[in-house]
Motif scaffolding. Structure first.
Motif, PDB file in Angstrom:
ATOM      1  N   GLN A  64      40.765 -84.728  40.137  1.00 26.49           N
ATOM      2  CA  GLN A  64      39.369 -84.649  40.742  1.00 26.49           C
ATOM      3  C   GLN A  64      39.502 -83.174  41.303  1.00 26.49           C
ATOM      4  N   VAL A  65      38.638 -82.451  40.874  1.00 30.23           N
ATOM      5  CA  VAL A  65      38.460 -80.938  41.183  1.00 30.23           C
ATOM      6  C   VAL A  65      36.801 -80.686  41.968  1.00 30.23           C
ATOM      7  N   LEU A  66      37.076 -80.530  43.034  1.00 30.18           N
ATOM      8  CA  LEU A  66      35.856 -80.168  44.053  1.00 30.18           C
ATOM      9  C   LEU A  66      34.932 -78.949  43.325  1.00 30.18           C
ATOM     10  N   ASP A 403      47.017 -52.447  45.448  1.00 29.78           N
ATOM     11  CA  ASP A 403      47.275 -51.116  44.783  1.00 29.78           C
ATOM     12  C   ASP A 403      47.403 -51.094  43.201  1.00 29.78           C
ATOM     13  N   GLY A 404      46.136 -50.658  42.359  1.00 27.27           N
ATOM     14  CA  GLY A 404      46.635 -50.653  40.983  1.00 27.27           C
ATOM     15  C   GLY A 404      46.231 -51.724  40.352  1.00 27.27           C
ATOM     16  N   ALA A 405      46.003 -52.693  40.976  1.00 28.53           N
ATOM     17  CA  ALA A 405      45.410 -54.027  40.469  1.00 28.53           C
ATOM     18  C   ALA A 405      44.267 -54.536  41.105  1.00 28.53           C
ATOM     19  N   PRO A 406      43.350 -54.074  40.859  1.00 27.81           N
ATOM     20  CA  PRO A 406      41.703 -54.612  41.816  1.00 27.81           C
ATOM     21  C   PRO A 406      41.464 -56.163  40.854  1.00 27.81           C
ATOM     22  N   GLY A 407      41.001 -56.912  41.851  1.00 27.35           N
ATOM     23  CA  GLY A 407      41.003 -58.216  41.486  1.00 27.35           C
ATOM     24  C   GLY A 407      42.027 -59.197  41.161  1.00 27.35           C
ATOM     25  N   ALA A 408      43.175 -58.521  41.050  1.00 25.48           N
ATOM     26  CA  ALA A 408      44.650 -59.617  40.848  1.00 25.48           C
ATOM     27  C   ALA A 408      44.645 -60.603  42.027  1.00 25.48           C
ATOM     28  N   ARG A 409      44.797 -60.188  43.348  1.00 25.79           N
ATOM     29  CA  ARG A 409      44.942 -61.049  44.248  1.00 25.79           C
ATOM     30  C   ARG A 409      43.665 -62.135  44.253  1.00 25.79           C
ATOM     31  N   ALA A 410      42.337 -61.852  44.114  1.00 23.91           N
ATOM     32  CA  ALA A 410      41.564 -62.728  44.163  1.00 23.91           C
ATOM     33  C   ALA A 410      41.552 -63.716  42.948  1.00 23.91           C
ATOM     34  N   GLY A 411      42.009 -63.178  41.835  1.00 25.44           N
ATOM     35  CA  GLY A 411      42.097 -63.962  40.791  1.00 25.44           C
ATOM     36  C   GLY A 411      43.382 -65.007  41.001  1.00 25.44           C
ATOM     37  N   GLU A 412      44.411 -64.674  41.543  1.00 28.09           N
ATOM     38  CA  GLU A 412      45.526 -65.549  41.925  1.00 28.09           C
ATOM     39  C   GLU A 412      44.996 -66.590  42.716  1.00 28.09           C
ATOM     40  N   THR A 413      44.268 -66.346  43.881  1.00 28.25           N
ATOM     41  CA  THR A 413      43.991 -67.244  44.698  1.00 28.25           C
ATOM     42  C   THR A 413      42.986 -68.211  44.118  1.00 28.25           C
ATOM     43  N   PHE A 418      42.294 -73.707  42.295  1.00 27.56           N
ATOM     44  CA  PHE A 418      42.036 -74.994  41.327  1.00 27.56           C
ATOM     45  C   PHE A 418      43.251 -75.773  41.116  1.00 27.56           C
ATOM     46  N   ASP A 419      44.601 -75.369  41.085  1.00 29.23           N
ATOM     47  CA  ASP A 419      45.519 -76.422  41.256  1.00 29.23           C
ATOM     48  C   ASP A 419      45.475 -77.238  42.350  1.00 29.23           C
ATOM     49  N   ASP A 420      45.002 -76.638  43.438  1.00 28.72           N
ATOM     50  CA  ASP A 420      44.807 -77.624  44.717  1.00 28.72           C
ATOM     51  C   ASP A 420      43.599 -78.583  44.906  1.00 28.72           C
ATOM     52  N   GLY A 421      42.742 -78.385  43.693  1.00 26.44           N
ATOM     53  CA  GLY A 421      41.562 -79.207  43.561  1.00 26.44           C
ATOM     54  C   GLY A 421      40.289 -78.710  44.048  1.00 26.44           C
ATOM     55  N   VAL A 422      40.044 -77.320  43.997  1.00 29.16           N
ATOM     56  CA  VAL A 422      38.977 -76.826  44.375  1.00 29.16           C
ATOM     57  C   VAL A 422      38.509 -75.679  43.225  1.00 29.16           C
ATOM     58  N   LEU A 423      37.193 -75.835  42.998  1.00 30.85           N
ATOM     59  CA  LEU A 423      36.771 -74.807  41.872  1.00 30.85           C
ATOM     60  C   LEU A 423      36.148 -73.556  42.504  1.00 30.85           C
ATOM     61  N   VAL A 424      36.721 -72.611  42.539  1.00 36.56           N
ATOM     62  CA  VAL A 424      36.002 -71.167  43.282  1.00 36.56           C
ATOM     63  C   VAL A 424      35.909 -70.214  42.050  1.00 36.56           C
TER      64      VAL A 424
END
Length: 459
Positions: A64-66, A403-413, A418-424
């Protein structure tokens, strides 16, 4: 000579007839060219949902994913609403399709009336499309044609705004302001200019609702008018709240100033409410909630709770009446779509509005939006958070970029959530949130706690 294919063997087939069981994993992912997706990465590690109900999706492996995104900003009343499901089923059994070219069906007229009654006073003519992208292109075409039928054929320029998203048609893409969306498809429409966006963390970081700073940025429209001359400008189109560009609420007084400038120079003002329409800001439209009335509103998404594709343009009486000249038998606007006012979509739209009203989802707006604001701002001080913005039942958590990877941290978060059950949803360096209007305080807490945990786990 005609060769007949052998009849398929239906022994043991699912109830869906020739269709495969939608709950089973497909044998081959290759044929589907997915939209806005890294196709190779997805097909190496697919994320498949097989059911949805209320606030939750069910994955192919039974988790189940919220849903903290209301599907894609659209399932405002939550998934699997019984009234909407029944309406679609009943309509499909009664009449699956009829064109709206020189004919139609009763539900199209009833739905148009219901939508007009929800919109601000004076916006009471509805043109149906099949998506937000089509709605935007339709509104832009209406704007140019409006000036032409009034003898102002020189008014062709369209003014958009930086960071804006207006769908993926050539018109909407031309007035939009997200560079990566535009890059591969030029040249786009000519006769287009852009206002600056209103995002400035030096002045409005961690604002709640409409930021106090930034109304003066609307005066950039005056500069554009001076450059191009008002007599050449057909329309200005803005999202009342920038959505895919990072949830940017309008500064206090900003939209009012745009309305004033457009009125003074005879320029049509279009609000793209594909995201903000149907309860997202605690009222039927952002125009109602913010007290500013444009000349046209584009809408989609929450219009049918995402159940059947549909969009529309809500135009003022003055815009509509400008076309109602000449011979009565003549087509006044040479524009439309095969599926404009589709019977199933209209059935879904009527049932969706009934659901909003019967469940009191517009009425609970102020209370639920206040609780949402308190919940999301609890993430201030969490690792990597540089800003939090909210308005209505929308929010964005902006993260510091690597640095040098815009969006990467947000994507990993987002992946950890999702793995913990919340769709963002991710949008650049932003975590974007837009849950169904039925979300509870406990579910808000689950969203916030899951994001906080994920932020603590990413570098």
């Amino acid at each position: 000579m005609t060769v007949q294919s052998p009849a398929p063997d239906l022994a043991g087939a699912p109830d869906a007839g020739f269709a495969p069981d939608a709950r089973s994993a497909p044998n081959d992912l290759a044929p589907y060219w997915m939209p806005f997706s890294a196709n190779r990465a997805f097909k190496a590690d697919p994320r498949l949902f097989v059911a949805a109900d209320g606030m939750y999706y069910t994955t192919a492996d039974g988790r189940q994913v919220l849903d903290a995104m209301a599907g894609l900003w659209c399932v405002n009343a939550g998934h699997n609403q019984p009234r909407i499901v029944r309406a679609i089923q009943d309509q499909a059994a009664r009449m699956d399709y009829v064109s709206s070219f020189q004919m139609s069906h009763p539900a199209a007229f009833v739905l148009a009336e219901r939508i007009a009654n929800l919109a601000p006073a004076g916006l009471d003519r509805v043109f149906f499309t099949n998506s937000g992208s089509e709605a935007v292109d339709t509104a832009l075409k209406i704007a140019r044609a409006y000036h032409k039928v009034r003898g102002d054929a020189n008014r062709v320029k369209l003014i958009g705004r930086a960071k804006a998203y207006h769908g993926m048609g050539f018109g909407g893409l031309s007035v939009a302001g997200i560079p990566r969306h535009r890059r591969d498809f030029g040249p786009l429409l000519g006769d287009v200019d852009h206002l600056p966006h209103t995002h400035d963390l030096a002045h409005n970081a961690f604002s709640r609702g409409q930021p106090a700073w930034g109304a003066h940025l609307a005066d950039e429209l005056e500069n554009i008018v001076q450059i191009h001359d008002a007599s050449t400008i057909a329309a200005v189109i803005v999202e009342p709240v920038t959505g895919s560009g990072g949830v940017l609420p309008p500064p206090v007084g900003y939209l009012e100033r745009l309305r004033e400038i457009c009125t003074r120079h005879g320029i049509l003002l279009i609000f793209d409410e594909v995201i903000t329409g149907f309860g997202r800001l605690g009222a039927p439209f952002a125009s109602n909630a913010l007290g500013v009335t444009p000349d046209m509103i584009t809408c989609a998404k929450g219009m049918t709770n995402g159940a059947v594709p549909m969009g529309g343009v809500i135009a003022s009486t003055a815009v509509y009446d400008a076309f109602m000249t000449g011979p009565e038998a003549a087509v006044e606007l040479m524009h439309g779509y095969t599926y404009s006012g589709h019977p199933l979509a209209c059935a879904a739209g009527l049932a969706t509005i009934e659901t909003y009203e019967q469940e009191g989802l517009f009425d609970r707006g102020p209370e639920i939006c206040a609780a949402w604001e308190e919940a999301v701002h609890q993430l201030k001080g969490a690792p990597h958070v540089r800003d939090i913005r909210n308005i209505g039942l929308l929010a964005a958590i902006e993260l510091e970029s690597r640095d040098g990877a815009p969006g990467a941290r947000a994507g990993e978060t987002v992946n950890r959530c999702f793995d913990d059950g919340v769709l963002v949803r991710v949008a650049g360096d932003n975590l974007v949130l837009s849950p169904p209007l039925i979300i509870t305080p406990d579910q808000m807490g689950q969203v916030v706690d899951t994001i906080r945990t994920a932020l603590g786990e990413v570098a």
